[in-house]
Design a protein around this motif. Structure first.
Motif, mmCIF file in Angstrom:
data_model
loop_
_atom_site.group_PDB
_atom_site.id
_atom_site.type_symbol
_atom_site.label_atom_id
_atom_site.label_comp_id
_atom_site.label_asym_id
_atom_site.label_seq_id
_atom_site.Cartn_x
_atom_site.Cartn_y
_atom_site.Cartn_z
ATOM 1 N N PRO A 1 27.808 -54.666 67.896
ATOM 2 C CA PRO A 1 27.605 -53.222 67.827
ATOM 3 C C PRO A 1 28.923 -52.499 67.563
ATOM 4 N N PRO A 2 28.859 -51.198 67.215
ATOM 5 C CA PRO A 2 30.095 -50.450 66.980
ATOM 6 C C PRO A 2 31.030 -50.492 68.188
ATOM 7 N N VAL A 3 32.327 -50.496 67.917
ATOM 8 C CA VAL A 3 33.356 -50.486 68.959
ATOM 9 C C VAL A 3 34.147 -49.192 68.818
ATOM 10 N N PRO A 4 34.004 -48.241 69.728
ATOM 11 C CA PRO A 4 34.733 -46.975 69.609
ATOM 12 C C PRO A 4 36.243 -47.170 69.554
ATOM 13 N N ILE A 5 36.908 -46.239 68.910
ATOM 14 C CA ILE A 5 38.360 -46.288 68.732
ATOM 15 C C ILE A 5 39.089 -46.493 70.044
ATOM 16 N N ASP A 6 38.599 -45.848 71.113
ATOM 17 C CA ASP A 6 39.272 -45.927 72.412
ATOM 18 C C ASP A 6 38.585 -46.877 73.385
ATOM 19 N N ASP A 7 37.763 -47.778 72.867
ATOM 20 C CA ASP A 7 37.058 -48.722 73.733
ATOM 21 C C ASP A 7 38.014 -49.797 74.245
ATOM 22 N N ARG A 8 37.737 -50.294 75.438
ATOM 23 C CA ARG A 8 38.599 -51.328 76.033
ATOM 24 C C ARG A 8 38.655 -52.584 75.168
ATOM 25 N N LEU A 9 37.593 -52.856 74.387
ATOM 26 C CA LEU A 9 37.603 -54.048 73.539
ATOM 27 C C LEU A 9 38.674 -53.954 72.454
ATOM 28 N N ALA A 10 39.047 -52.739 72.059
ATOM 29 C CA ALA A 10 40.058 -52.574 71.017
ATOM 30 C C ALA A 10 41.478 -52.630 71.571
ATOM 31 N N TYR A 11 41.632 -52.535 72.887
ATOM 32 C CA TYR A 11 42.981 -52.462 73.448
ATOM 33 C C TYR A 11 43.813 -53.722 73.237
ATOM 34 N N PRO A 12 43.238 -54.928 73.301
ATOM 35 C CA PRO A 12 44.057 -56.099 72.969
ATOM 36 C C PRO A 12 44.586 -56.069 71.535
ATOM 37 N N LEU A 13 43.814 -55.499 70.602
ATOM 38 C CA LEU A 13 44.292 -55.341 69.233
ATOM 39 C C LEU A 13 45.508 -54.426 69.202
ATOM 40 N N TYR A 14 45.430 -53.287 69.866
ATOM 41 C CA TYR A 14 46.550 -52.356 69.874
ATOM 42 C C TYR A 14 47.779 -52.977 70.535
ATOM 43 N N ALA A 15 47.563 -53.681 71.638
ATOM 44 C CA ALA A 15 48.684 -54.318 72.328
ATOM 45 C C ALA A 15 49.347 -55.368 71.437
ATOM 46 N N THR A 16 48.530 -56.115 70.684
ATOM 47 C CA THR A 16 49.077 -57.130 69.791
ATOM 48 C C THR A 16 49.868 -56.490 68.667
ATOM 49 N N CYS A 17 49.383 -55.374 68.139
ATOM 50 C CA CYS A 17 50.117 -54.664 67.089
ATOM 51 C C CYS A 17 51.480 -54.194 67.603
ATOM 52 N N VAL A 18 51.519 -53.685 68.822
ATOM 53 C CA VAL A 18 52.799 -53.285 69.405
ATOM 54 C C VAL A 18 53.708 -54.496 69.532
ATOM 55 N N ASP A 19 53.163 -55.589 70.014
ATOM 56 C CA ASP A 19 53.936 -56.808 70.225
ATOM 57 C C ASP A 19 54.513 -57.340 68.914
ATOM 58 N N LEU A 20 53.705 -57.270 67.830
ATOM 59 C CA LEU A 20 54.129 -57.801 66.538
ATOM 60 C C LEU A 20 54.866 -56.771 65.684
ATOM 61 N N GLY A 21 54.899 -55.524 66.140
ATOM 62 C CA GLY A 21 55.539 -54.481 65.363
ATOM 63 C C GLY A 21 54.758 -54.084 64.127
ATOM 64 N N LEU A 22 53.418 -54.135 64.204
ATOM 65 C CA LEU A 22 52.562 -53.820 63.062
ATOM 66 C C LEU A 22 51.841 -52.494 63.264
ATOM 67 N N PRO A 23 51.669 -51.707 62.200
ATOM 68 C CA PRO A 23 50.797 -50.539 62.290
ATOM 69 C C PRO A 23 49.338 -50.977 62.238
ATOM 70 N N VAL A 24 48.457 -50.114 62.745
ATOM 71 C CA VAL A 24 47.023 -50.383 62.642
ATOM 72 C C VAL A 24 46.368 -49.217 61.911
ATOM 73 N N PHE A 25 45.601 -49.542 60.883
ATOM 74 C CA PHE A 25 44.850 -48.560 60.106
ATOM 75 C C PHE A 25 43.423 -48.551 60.632
ATOM 76 N N VAL A 26 42.958 -47.381 61.071
ATOM 77 C CA VAL A 26 41.668 -47.269 61.747
ATOM 78 C C VAL A 26 40.786 -46.279 61.001
ATOM 79 N N ASN A 27 39.586 -46.720 60.606
ATOM 80 C CA ASN A 27 38.635 -45.806 59.979
ATOM 81 C C ASN A 27 38.289 -44.686 60.950
ATOM 82 N N ALA A 28 38.324 -43.452 60.441
ATOM 83 C CA ALA A 28 38.106 -42.290 61.299
ATOM 84 C C ALA A 28 37.177 -41.298 60.619
#
Length: 288
Positions: free
Chosen positions: A138-165
């Motif tokens: 199902p859809p995963v909201p931008i601020d959903d807890r399931l997306a937080y590991p993605l954001y944390a990994t991007c910070v860790d790797l120094g990568l930007p994240v492009f998010v459909n809005a």
């Protein structure tokens, strides 16, 4: 003033033609309900686009893309890569100075997504992650807890994240992509660089307010023909937001470069905004 000559444009959304034009309907089969989406449309927002580019995947698709880039002075392009599509990986490996990889993460399988992103970074040198909240099943909201590991990994790797809005093209509910959801993400991840993809309509005024508030939040023009760039975004670029607004095309998925570059001079950016919009902001965000 028109677009400056010889600027070396960086396009933040290009790609090889999809092998299967209905791939999106297969991927989103669990959420699509209307018959046209399930069986008819060859584009997830086909009801909105006219004169879709007609291109098939061939052995020379990467070289064809480079020739099209050369026609319009596009020096570099961010393209999606996938381990399920070896052609995309081969393209960025053979042309690392021109074709830059991005990797889409589906947070519905959290650890698989995070591991896939780390692998793509290590093996293909990808420079960005992407996330399509309404495209998940199902859809995963931008601020959903399931997306937080993605954001944390991007910070860790120094990568930007492009998010459909904003309102999604596919005919699925839009709540997962409400722009206000970025407020919490930017608060929880102050080191994260986030780029709104596909415009954020109808919440562009809100997007401007949030970009003023959060240093790491940006906007890209993907899937918008230049004559339809939101007025709030153009005004923001011409005042306080010249460092936050970036060019992204959407070729060959929905717009031709012929149309984009014919319409760009009419956007109304100030002279000093064009180099940032077309090149330098993207290079900074991608760490180049």
């Amino acid at each position: 003033m028109g677009i400056p000559d010889g600027i070396g444009v960086v396009d933040l959304l290009m790609g090889l033609p999809n092998r299967d034009r209905r791939w999106w309907a297969t991927a989103m089969a669990g959420t699509l309900r209307d018959e046209d989406s399930r069986t008819g449309m060859t584009h997830p927002a086909g009801y909105m686009f006219k004169d879709l580019p007609e291109m098939e995947r061939t052995d020379s698709s990467a070289e064809d893309l480079l020739r099209e880039m050369d026609r319009f002075g596009v020096e570099k392009a961010l393209i999606p890569v996938s381990f399920e599509d070896p052609d995309t990986l081969d393209a960025v490996r053979r042309h690392p100075d021109r074709l830059l990889g991005s990797f889409q993460v589906d947070p519905t399988d959290v650890m698989a997504g995070v591991r896939g992103l780390r692998r793509a970074r290590e093996e293909a040198g990808v420079l960005a992650a992407t996330f399509f909240p309404c495209g998940c099943t199902p859809p995963v909201p931008i601020d959903d807890r399931l997306a937080y590991p993605l954001y944390a990994t991007c910070v860790d790797l120094g990568l930007p994240v492009f998010v459909n809005a904003g309102i999604p093209g596919p005919r699925v509910p839009a709540a997962a992509q409400e722009v206000m959801r970025f407020d919490r993400v930017c608060y929880d991840f102050p080191e994260l660089t986030v780029v709104l993809r596909h415009g954020g309509e109808p919440w562009c005024d809100l997007a401007v307010k949030l970009m003023l508030k959060w240093p790491g939040l940006h906007w890209s023009s993907s899937a918008f023909a230049p004559k339809h760039y939101p007025r709030a975004i153009v005004d923001y670029a011409n005042t306080r937001g010249a460092d936050k607004i970036m060019y992204a095309g959407y070729f060959p998925y929905g717009l031709t470069l012929d149309r984009i570059f014919a319409e760009l001079p009419g956007v109304g950016f100030k002279d000093e905004v064009w180099p940032k919009f077309l090149r330098t902001n993207a290079l900074r965000v991608l760490g180049l």
